[in-house]
Design a protein around this motif. Structure first.
Motif, PDB file in Angstrom:
ATOM      1  N   ASP A 100      59.238  68.289  44.084  1.00  0.00           N
ATOM      2  CA  ASP A 100      58.411  67.739  43.012  1.00  0.00           C
ATOM      3  C   ASP A 100      57.521  66.612  43.513  1.00  0.00           C
ATOM      4  N   ARG A 101      57.755  66.156  44.736  1.00  0.00           N
ATOM      5  CA  ARG A 101      57.039  64.970  45.237  1.00  0.00           C
ATOM      6  C   ARG A 101      56.405  65.276  46.580  1.00  0.00           C
ATOM      7  N   LYS A 102      55.419  64.425  46.948  1.00  0.00           N
ATOM      8  CA  LYS A 102      54.755  64.641  48.239  1.00  0.00           C
ATOM      9  C   LYS A 102      55.245  63.687  49.322  1.00  0.00           C
ATOM     10  N   GLU A 103      55.823  62.536  48.894  1.00  0.00           N
ATOM     11  CA  GLU A 103      56.273  61.562  49.908  1.00  0.00           C
ATOM     12  C   GLU A 103      57.779  61.658  50.095  1.00  0.00           C
ATOM     13  N   ALA A 104      58.245  61.038  51.187  1.00  0.00           N
ATOM     14  CA  ALA A 104      59.654  61.175  51.580  1.00  0.00           C
ATOM     15  C   ALA A 104      60.597  60.720  50.472  1.00  0.00           C
ATOM     16  N   ILE A 105      61.724  61.426  50.380  1.00  0.00           N
ATOM     17  CA  ILE A 105      62.800  61.025  49.464  1.00  0.00           C
ATOM     18  C   ILE A 105      63.705  60.077  50.260  1.00  0.00           C
ATOM     19  N   HIS A 106      63.815  58.821  49.782  1.00  0.00           N
ATOM     20  CA  HIS A 106      64.535  57.835  50.597  1.00  0.00           C
ATOM     21  C   HIS A 106      65.952  57.587  50.096  1.00  0.00           C
ATOM     22  N   GLU A 107      66.225  57.936  48.862  1.00  0.00           N
ATOM     23  CA  GLU A 107      67.567  57.653  48.342  1.00  0.00           C
ATOM     24  C   GLU A 107      67.869  58.641  47.218  1.00  0.00           C
ATOM     25  N   LEU A 108      69.078  59.212  47.197  1.00  0.00           N
ATOM     26  CA  LEU A 108      69.506  59.974  46.026  1.00  0.00           C
ATOM     27  C   LEU A 108      70.984  59.736  45.762  1.00  0.00           C
ATOM     28  N   LYS A 109      71.357  59.796  44.458  1.00  0.00           N
ATOM     29  CA  LYS A 109      72.754  59.498  44.091  1.00  0.00           C
ATOM     30  C   LYS A 109      73.173  60.331  42.888  1.00  0.00           C
ATOM     31  N   TYR A 110      74.395  60.879  42.956  1.00  0.00           N
ATOM     32  CA  TYR A 110      74.988  61.546  41.790  1.00  0.00           C
ATOM     33  C   TYR A 110      75.586  60.501  40.865  1.00  0.00           C
ATOM     34  N   SER A 111      75.522  60.808  39.544  1.00  0.00           N
ATOM     35  CA  SER A 111      76.121  59.867  38.589  1.00  0.00           C
ATOM     36  C   SER A 111      77.648  59.989  38.662  1.00  0.00           C
ATOM     37  N   PRO A 112      78.370  58.924  38.264  1.00  0.00           N
ATOM     38  CA  PRO A 112      79.841  58.936  38.363  1.00  0.00           C
ATOM     39  C   PRO A 112      80.495  60.076  37.574  1.00  0.00           C
ATOM     40  N   ASP A 113      79.850  60.516  36.479  1.00  0.00           N
ATOM     41  CA  ASP A 113      80.464  61.630  35.727  1.00  0.00           C
ATOM     42  C   ASP A 113      80.011  62.986  36.249  1.00  0.00           C
ATOM     43  N   GLY A 114      79.189  62.985  37.291  1.00  0.00           N
ATOM     44  CA  GLY A 114      78.808  64.237  37.937  1.00  0.00           C
ATOM     45  C   GLY A 114      77.741  65.040  37.229  1.00  0.00           C
ATOM     46  N   THR A 115      77.148  64.504  36.138  1.00  0.00           N
ATOM     47  CA  THR A 115      76.197  65.332  35.391  1.00  0.00           C
ATOM     48  C   THR A 115      74.758  65.180  35.881  1.00  0.00           C
ATOM     49  N   TYR A 116      74.433  64.084  36.486  1.00  0.00           N
ATOM     50  CA  TYR A 116      73.034  63.883  36.882  1.00  0.00           C
ATOM     51  C   TYR A 116      72.913  63.563  38.367  1.00  0.00           C
ATOM     52  N   LEU A 117      71.710  63.853  38.877  1.00  0.00           N
ATOM     53  CA  LEU A 117      71.356  63.433  40.240  1.00  0.00           C
ATOM     54  C   LEU A 117      70.064  62.615  40.131  1.00  0.00           C
ATOM     55  N   ALA A 118      70.103  61.388  40.628  1.00  0.00           N
ATOM     56  CA  ALA A 118      68.886  60.556  40.645  1.00  0.00           C
ATOM     57  C   ALA A 118      68.272  60.655  42.036  1.00  0.00           C
TER      58      ALA A 118
ATOM     59  N   ASN B 199      78.457  65.084  45.460  1.00  0.00           N
ATOM     60  CA  ASN B 199      78.849  64.966  44.055  1.00  0.00           C
ATOM     61  C   ASN B 199      80.312  64.517  43.950  1.00  0.00           C
ATOM     62  N   VAL B 200      80.676  63.978  42.739  1.00  0.00           N
ATOM     63  CA  VAL B 200      82.031  63.419  42.570  1.00  0.00           C
ATOM     64  C   VAL B 200      83.139  64.417  42.862  1.00  0.00           C
ATOM     65  N   ASP B 201      82.894  65.696  42.560  1.00  0.00           N
ATOM     66  CA  ASP B 201      83.955  66.676  42.813  1.00  0.00           C
ATOM     67  C   ASP B 201      83.956  67.160  44.263  1.00  0.00           C
ATOM     68  N   GLY B 202      82.984  66.681  45.050  1.00  0.00           N
ATOM     69  CA  GLY B 202      82.979  67.045  46.465  1.00  0.00           C
ATOM     70  C   GLY B 202      82.501  68.457  46.732  1.00  0.00           C
ATOM     71  N   ILE B 203      81.834  69.082  45.740  1.00  0.00           N
ATOM     72  CA  ILE B 203      81.408  70.484  45.944  1.00  0.00           C
ATOM     73  C   ILE B 203      79.963  70.550  46.430  1.00  0.00           C
ATOM     74  N   HIS B 204      79.084  69.765  45.806  1.00  0.00           N
ATOM     75  CA  HIS B 204      77.671  69.821  46.166  1.00  0.00           C
ATOM     76  C   HIS B 204      77.272  68.680  47.090  1.00  0.00           C
ATOM     77  N   LEU B 205      76.385  69.025  48.041  1.00  0.00           N
ATOM     78  CA  LEU B 205      75.801  68.023  48.949  1.00  0.00           C
ATOM     79  C   LEU B 205      74.291  68.073  48.753  1.00  0.00           C
ATOM     80  N   ALA B 206      73.709  66.940  48.338  1.00  0.00           N
ATOM     81  CA  ALA B 206      72.257  66.908  48.141  1.00  0.00           C
ATOM     82  C   ALA B 206      71.617  66.199  49.327  1.00  0.00           C
TER      83      ALA B 206
END
Length: 1616
Positions: free
Chosen positions: A406-424, A375-382
């Motif tokens: 929530d899913r059955k297949e591999a998670i291939h990519e994840l990203k925090y939003s620049p304002d730190g509010t969301y994780l895609a 995450n942008v603040d460097g606190i959380h690691l997903a």
């Protein structure tokens, strides 16, 4: 902006995290400098624990899997995997390559070991036979090779106490090897009852033939000789992977995680269990151990390196860690600190400090990890997992925040939003989920719309949009946080993206090659500030592009190191570093980013020496920024020199056609003609596509080349001498520094380079076997011992040769683009430069390979095409001439400055003692001072400057200059137009030689009563040549169009010329001025003829299948001949001028009446009776014999009959000029053939008095003049002709013994178990499992055919049980093999002893006592025996045996060289003569050995027997050779005889040249089967005597049979 150039910044490898522990062993050592050497991925690493610093060796192109340390502990050898794997020997101080060993193994190199002296290296391949290979690594040369084993070999070692002994071990076997000559002979270790037969994983050799080995079950097996003498049970509880010997003793490491130290007699000292230490863990497995003094290095399966100090063995120090087995995909960068996070399929997540180069945190998860984000603040690691879940951890202490699935297949990519509010979170089921960070990761939205798995995602800077890429390469946009797809392009236009990691999109179009639709780029990351983009792909390459790069195929810089696919790449938070991770190599690479580099910094990042160049080759594909190529150069780059049929293919083609021909040749064929021709003068010089191919010899003669001829021209006498050893176009020529030898390279399927002497015109060496299609550049080294050559194959292979020995020293791929020139450094023989299309490369030799660095241009210029290059006055200085007219000055690999020298390309350059001379397309020769500061003088090549003594006329002013050379007070200049000029330093120019310019030459006519001829060519000129001694061009005229044919009128006053546009003209033969011209046809005029007598009519034949007949006086067309179905090729008049004979392209022979042109049908019998004024036709009964056996592949293009109607000369598409007796009736007539033209001979004509034959080469543009030598006229000369090709079946002689011997097929004992019952099992056929006898404890004596070991190899019997049965000892042998062998009984020691052979035994029989002694090392029938006659090698015998295929294994045919008195084997030569060796002979000095095989081609091979090296080998004859013997006074000449042939051979370098014996001077002599050979004592004349089937002995002088004297039957099979 399109990225037309690569970015000006650079990456430098700074650190590699990881160590290759999986699937490798024994790959970790201390160097002499107490540094630690190991490897990971494709990089060799030298780590200094004191300075915490790494150095990298990057000479490999794929995963390194084996490593060996030189005994002096400075040099390292590493082996890699790959289709063409190679071994690099490199220096651990400088990390520079010392030697490259290649072209032997396939698949990979599994193990390596140096011998005690460090001179030789043994390697084991991963191929199906696990080949074992011994190298002289400094020379890059293979000494010996043998199949290792049918199963994997895990370790190999030299016996450090016995030279020439090796041990290898692997799956269920151990083998003890001895190296003798070029033969590696294995003996399998006998497990006996002492231990179980099992897989041996590692070994170490000790004194007194003792070998220690570690087994799969944890025992240590101790071997004495080849027998197992004891086992140390339970040394480890599981497999022993590594064993290391040092001064103090041995260290072993195993799968149980323990290290054990042993003393020199293998008594235990101590044990260290790493699993019990604080850094240890369950399942720790040791793969490599190295003990030096009180330090022990340990490498583990899980990529850790421990260092243990012996007296603090409970506290091992962990100096390197990496990810373990499983692919590595996840990479994330901390937003504010220099930290990188990686996660892998080994289920661990690790945090690395980029400043301290260390692992600072590690946490093991439940599932394999596929992606990560901070995450942008460097606190959380997903972390995204392979099972479809994701986990969020706190970075501080690695504790879990939340785990969601929530899913059955591999998670291939994840990203925090620049304002730190969301994780895609992007999943492989093609959806993206959006989670709210503050809401404990509650799901807010979902993006759908992708049809394939999600690969990459980026947020916009305002966190309102998300862009995604999927596996189909689709790019989609979604509105956040709901996830609705945005389809309106306008809405997206202004969006600024916070990061750029997507691989598709306008901004990154340029990362894809121009014409590809592949998705092999795994990751990209944009650096907005530096305007650069970094990419990672499936080929292990990290690339830098400019950002944005909009146009496909942008330029880049590339960096190698990762071996397989690079899965992810990211910039660090402050853009100081790039981090890349390798999927299969589990490694993390940290690259330092060096922005816009300054030239002064450039030195420490000089283009790295690696086989793949860091300044990429592929990126040069886009020519947009390179100036247009000069037209001449462009033309030249399009020449491929490929041939439909190469001369090398002829023997095979003939064989194929022989069957057909057997049916036709029922009647006896005419003999070849008695006359012969000899090349007298050649008009022409090859300048249009060659450069720097013109030199002065020592004595001031001029040497150059044209067509397939090397020419030495004497300008004082205006005479030429010829080197005729080539059989196709010569493309390059170089002069030896002493100016007495010349090297020439030619076109061919396997093209050769010939080195020949300008005095004797004899070949000294012929180099073959390394190039394809042709050799385009050659150069000698300054000491004259080496030669560099460049091929015209697709990768423009560069080869370095020791030309006298004919040995290839080094070879490498040069460049994808054409190379024009190679130059060897005059100060350092190991360095050279090549220059060519957009290419200047500096090479240095490293063993069997060459390492190249591209010239670094910097800001001084753009990469230009280099046409010529020379070295300057120091080893660093080099100069090159470009296609734009500049001269580039180089220091080391850096461009220092450029000087404008010519308008248009600089084609040639020559270094003088104090300065340079250059020549260019502008036709100007310039002299420069020694630093190219100023031009001292220029000479323009102009007609006005021609001196009176010129041998011809200059066609145009300022012709393009292709070659320059200096000497004897003159400048020698070669031009593109085929002229050779000599420029006096004071200014006047003398023309010495000239030929036609580029374009085919077809038209040729000889004058009716003067020794002159006319030629006309596609170069649009008509030329008159003087054939008398002045040999010059008398007149030339330019035409509007090219011409194809010409003809003198019968009175010699007019000259008719047929043009290629369908017109023709008549010119005054003296002034060449037009008399009259016509244009009635559209197609080429192919032949033109005046009628005989007064020349009243002119017949004009054209390619649109008509012949027009003109009345010369009235200049009117009076008749047209119609009826041909194809284009007309040849026309001839009859003597009366009333009848025309016509040949067409459809092989029709037609007759027309003149002048009206009415077609006539004439029976072939009548045709012969008609008197023809000229005979240039190639069809009809009288010419039937001129069509070759392979007539379907090649055409006879021209023929001409002498005026006495005796000799018919022909020219054909393969470049042969042939002479036949006339009429040549019956198919496949016998002939004499001559090679000088390279491709098709377009025309041949006899002069008016038949004293000379003139021939034209089409594409080689040369006019050759041959003198006709009458029958019986013989002077000793080089072999200019070979008797016709087809061996006559009717030639006599038959004898039942010889026929039987010729048809024997030798059964190979090793394979013939069904014929001869055998007991016991040969070592190489032993089963892997112990036999029933072994299990029951029965010991049987060996009754195998394997010979007893000789005394010197006899194993020490201490500690063995006494055998129940004594060995049998051979005492006497009755028998001598005479039924199918010859010359195999000799006296030794002045007649005291007789040596001979029978079965597989060599027998020395003492005449006085009648006792015998035996040589029993052969394992199959001996077929031949010879004794070395040189006083230095007294009583040395060579014997050759039967064997099976030539796979170099123990059953392959071999030659043993041994001492007859003490029966010691001096050398064993395993050879490629499949079936067996039927003849051996020592040379005059005794150092060389000649052998002949029983294989189908009866291969002839020459060996340097003491070293066990093969010098040369070649197919001998298609029928059995009975004997081959060296001349008693020679090391290079020998003779072979056999079924219906005698051949005279010469060894030139590595090539064997052969000539058939000629029978031509004896009336009715026929070629017989020859059975024996002896040499006569005729001084100065080569004389040999043969025994022959029909009971007579023949004497031969040189190649020609001199006399034939009868001897009593039975036929002579032995001659003394």
């Amino acid at each position: 902006m399109a990225a037309r150039s690569a970015p000006n910044c650079h990456l430098r490898l700074e650190w590699v995290y990881g160590y290759r522990g999986h699937q490798c062993r024994n790959n970790l050592y201390y160097t002499a400098a107490k540094e630690i050497v190991y490897f990971v991925a494709g990089v060799g690493v030298v780590y200094s624990p004191r300075e915490h610093r790494q150095k990298f060796y990057r000479g490999h192109s794929d995963d390194i899997i084996s490593l060996a340390l030189h005994p002096e502990r400075i040099l390292v050898a590493t082996g890699q995997v790959g289709k063409e794997p190679y071994i690099c020997v490199w220096d651990s101080y400088t990390v520079q390559t010392i030697s490259i060993l290649k072209d032997v193994h396939t698949h990979g190199i599994a193990c390596l070991a140096f011998d005690l002296e460090g001179q030789r290296l043994v390697s084991v391949g991963l191929d199906s036979k696990n080949a074992v290979c011994v190298w002289d690594w400094k020379r890059g040369k293979m000494l010996s090779m043998a199949p290792g084993h049918t199963d994997r070999i895990f370790d190999v070692s030299w016996d450090l106490y016995q030279p020439n002994k090796l041990v290898s071990c692997g799956v269920k076997h151990i083998k003890f090897w001895s190296l003798c000559g070029n033969a590696l002979t294995p003996k399998r270790g006998v497990f006996g009852k002492t231990g179980d037969l099992q897989t041996i994983l590692c070994l170490a050799c000790a004194r007194d033939e003792v070998t220690y080995s570690g087994a799969l079950n944890g025992d240590i097996y101790v071997w004495k000789g080849i027998n197992l003498i004891r086992t140390i049970q339970g040394a480890h509880t599981a497999g022993i992977f590594s064993m290391n010997a040092c001064e103090e003793g041995f260290a072993t490491g195993g799968r149980d995680g323990c290290i054990r130290l042993w003393d020199l007699t293998f008594k235990p000292i101590t044990v260290i269990d790493l699993r019990e230490t604080e850094q240890g863990y369950k399942g720790l497995s040791v793969r490599s151990v190295c003990w030096r003094g009180d330090h022990i290095l340990v490498g583990t399966q899980d990529s850790e390196i421990f260092e243990i100090v012996v007296h603090e063995r409970s506290k091992p120090f962990l100096i390197m860690q990496g990810h373990c087995e499983g692919e590595l995909w996840a990479l994330a960068i901390h937003p504010t600190k220099p930290l990188a996070v990686t996660g892998s399929d080994d289920r661990s997540v690790r945090i690395w400090s980029l400043v301290d180069h260390a692992l600072i945190a590690r946490c093991n998860m439940e599932e394999p990890i596929r992606c990560a984000a901070v995450n942008v603040d460097g606190i959380h690691l997903a972390l995204g997992m392979k099972d479809g879940s994701f986990t969020v951890l706190r970075v501080r202490d690695m504790t879990e925040v939340v785990h969601i699935k929530d899913r059955k297949e591999a998670i291939h990519e994840l990203k925090y939003s620049p304002d730190g509010t969301y994780l895609a979170v992007g999943c492989n089921d093609s959806s993206v989920d959006i989670y709210g960070v503050a809401q404990r990761y509650k799901k807010f939205g979902e993006c759908v719309g992708s049809l394939s798995f999600i690969t990459h995602m980026d947020w916009s800077s305002d966190s309102r949009y998300l862009q995604t890429n999927d596996g189909n390469g689709k790019r989609l946009f979604h509105r956040m946080p709901g996830g609705k797809e945005v389809t309106n392009k306008e809405e997206i236009k202004g969006v600024h993206w916070a990061s750029w990691t997507c691989v598709s999109g306008l901004e990154v179009n340029g990362i894809w090659p121009k014409y590809s639709d592949i998705n092999d780029i795994n990751s990209v990351d944009g650096n907005y500030i530096g305007q650069v983009l970094v990419t990672a792909d499936d080929y292990g390459i990290v690339k830098l592009f400019r950002y944005p790069c909009l146009r496909k195929g942008a330029k880049f810089k590339k960096y190698i190191g990762h071996s397989a696919h690079v899965t992810n790449v990211r910039w660090s938070h402050d853009y100081q570093w790039v981090i890349s991770i390798g999927g299969a190599d589990h490694s993390v690479f940290q690259w330092k980013f060096i922005p816009e580099r300054k030239l002064k910094d450039a030195l420490h990042i000089a283009p790295q020496e690696s086989l793949a160049d860091s300044n990429s080759d592929e990126s040069d594909s886009d020519l947009s920024d390179v100036p247009e190529l000069d037209s001449e150069i462009e033309q030249e780059t399009q020449l491929t020199y490929r041939r439909q049929v190469y001369k090398e293919d002829l023997p095979q083609l003939k064989e194929q056609y022989k069957e057909k021909q057997k049916s036709c040749t029922s009647k006896r064929r005419e003999r070849a003609p008695g006359n012969s021709i000899r090349l007298h003068f050649v008009h022409g010089y090859r300048g249009y596509d060659c450069r720097s191919n013109l030199f002065y010899t020592q004595i001031g003669e001029i040497v150059y080349h044209v067509a397939a001829v090397g020419v030495i021209y004497n300008r004082q006498q205006n005479t030429q001498r010829f080197y005729l050893g080539h059989d196709d176009d010569i493309l390059c020529l170089a002069m030896h520094p002493l100016k007495d030898y010349v090297a020439t390279g030619q076109v061919g399927r396997d093209p050769s380079v010939h080195i020949w002497d300008t005095e004797t015109i004899k070949p000294l060496s012929i180099l073959k076997g390394c190039h394809q299609y042709g050799v385009c550049a050659v150069d000698f080294s300054a000491d004259g011992k080496r030669l560099a050559s460049v091929g015209i194959d697709d990768s423009h292979t560069i080869v370095l040769w020791d030309w006298k020995k004919g040995e290839k020293l080094s070879i490498t791929r040069g460049s994808k683009d054409k190379i024009f020139v190679v130059k060897m450094n005059p100060y350092v023989p190991d360095k050279l430069i090549t220059a060519g299309i957009k290419h200047m490369k500096f090479w240095r030799r490293a063993g069997g390979g060459l390492i190249g660095r591209k010239g670094y241009i910097g800001t001084l210029g753009k990469s230009d095409t280099m046409m010529c290059a020379v070295y300057g006055w120091t080893e660093e200085m080099a100069f090159s001439g470009t296609s734009t007219g500049d001269v580039c000055i180089w220091r080391d690999v850096f461009l220092v400055k450029t000087v404008k020298a010519h308008d248009g390309p600089v084609f040639s350059m020559h270094a003088l003692e104090k300065g340079f001379v250059t020549g260019g397309k502008d036709g100007i020769v310039a002299l420069w001072d020694d630093s190219f500061e100023r031009c001292l003088k220029t000479y323009a090549i102009k007609r006005a400057a021609l001196a009176p003594g010129s041998k011809g006329l200059l066609l145009e002013d300022n012709p393009s200059i292709r070659a320059i050379s200096l000497g004897h007070g003159h400048i020698l200049v070669g031009t593109k137009n085929g002229e050779i000029l000599e420029v006096d330093k004071s200014g006047p120019i003398t023309l010495l030689v000239q030929g036609h310019m580029e374009g085919e030459v077809w038209g040729l006519a000889t004058h009716p009563y003067l020794p002159i001829c006319a030629t006309v060519s596609d170069d649009k000129t008509l030329r008159i040549w003087d054939l008398s001694p002045s040999h010059c061009m008398l007149a030339v005229r330019k035409l509007k169009k090219g011409g194809r044919c010409c003809c003198f009128s019968p009175d010699g006053k007019a000259l008719a010329v047929g043009l290629s546009d369908g017109g023709f003209l008549m010119a005054n033969a003296d002034t060449l001025e037009d008399l009259v011209s016509f244009h009635h046809r559209k197609d080429i005029i192919s032949d033109i003829r005046f009628s005989p007598g007064s020349g009243k009519y002119l017949a004009v034949a054209s390619h649109d299948s008509f012949i027009d007949i003109y009345n010369v006086m009235s200049s009117k067309r009076v008749g047209i001949c119609k009826g041909a179905t194809s284009y007309i090729t040849h026309i001839d008049w009859d003597i009366r001028g009333k009848l025309l004979q016509v040949n067409t392209g459809a092989k029709e022979q037609l007759f027309f009446e003149a002048p009206r042109g009415k077609r006539q049908t004439i029976p072939s019998v009548e045709v012969e009776k008609i008197g023809w004024a000229s005979c240039t036709s190639v069809l009809g009964l009288c010419c039937e014999g001129i069509w070759p056996v392979i007539g379907e592949v090649t055409d006879v293009t021209a023929s001409c009959l002498t005026s006495n109607k005796m000799i018919l000369a022909t020219g054909d598409d393969l470049g042969f000029v042939k002479l036949f007796r006339y009429p040549a009736k019956g198919k496949f007539g016998k002939f004499k053939k001559y090679v000088a033209h390279s491709t098709h001979v377009t025309n041949v004509r006899w002069t008016y008095d038949d004293s000379m034959l003139v021939t034209l080469g089409g594409a080689d543009m040369s006019l050759m003049v041959w003198t006709n030598e009458m029958e019986g006229y013989r002077e000793k000369r080089t072999c200019d002709s070979e008797e016709s090709d087809t061996d006559s079946e009717e030639d006599g002689g038959y004898d039942s013994d010889v026929t039987r011997e010729n048809e024997i097929t030798y059964t190979i004992r090793a394979l013939s178990t069904n014929i001869r019952p055998m007991f016991g099992i040969k070592p190489h056929l032993q089963q892997k499992e112990p036999s029933i006898d072994e299990r029951q404890g029965v010991v049987r004596p060996p009754v195998s055919r394997a010979p007893p070991q000789p005394e010197k190899l006899q194993t020490n019997n201490v500690g063995k049980k006494k055998r129940p049965i004594e060995d049998l000892v051979l005492e006497l042998v009755f028998g001598y093999r005479g039924r199918d062998c010859r010359n195999n009984a000799h006296y030794l020691n002045d007649g005291d002893d007789i040596i001979y052979h029978t079965a597989s035994i060599g027998i020395l029989h003492n005449v006085a006592t009648g006792t015998q002694s035996f040589y029993q090392e052969h394992n199959d029938d001996i077929l031949c025996l010879t004794v070395n006659q040189h006083p230095k090698f007294i009583n040395i015998v060579a014997t050759g045996q039967v064997g099976d295929s030539a796979d170099m294994s123990a059953t392959a045919p071999s030659i043993h060289i041994w001492d007859a008195m003490n029966k010691q084997t001096l050398s064993i030569l395993r050879c490629s003569h499949s079936k067996g060796v039927c003849s051996v002979s020592f040379s005059a000095t005794g150092k060389l050995l000649l052998s002949v095989g029983l294989d189908a081609e009866h291969t002839v091979t020459i060996w340097r027997w003491q070293e066990g090296t093969k010098i040369a080998s070649r197919a001998g004859h298609n029928q059995r050779i009975f004997v081959a013997e060296f001349r008693p006074d020679s090391d290079s000449q020998f003779v072979s005889v056999g079924v219906k042939h005698v051949k005279f051979w010469t060894l030139a370098g590595r090539a064997l040249l052969s000539k058939k014996g000629l029978l031509s001077t004896l009336e009715d002599a026929r070629m017989q089967t020859m059975l024996a050979v002896a040499f006569g004592a005729v001084p100065s004349v080569e004389m040999s005597v043969y025994g022959k089937l029909t009971c007579c002995v023949e004497s031969w002088l040189e190649l020609t049979m001199g006399l034939c004297s009868p001897c009593t039957p039975p036929c002579g099979t032995a001659l003394l």
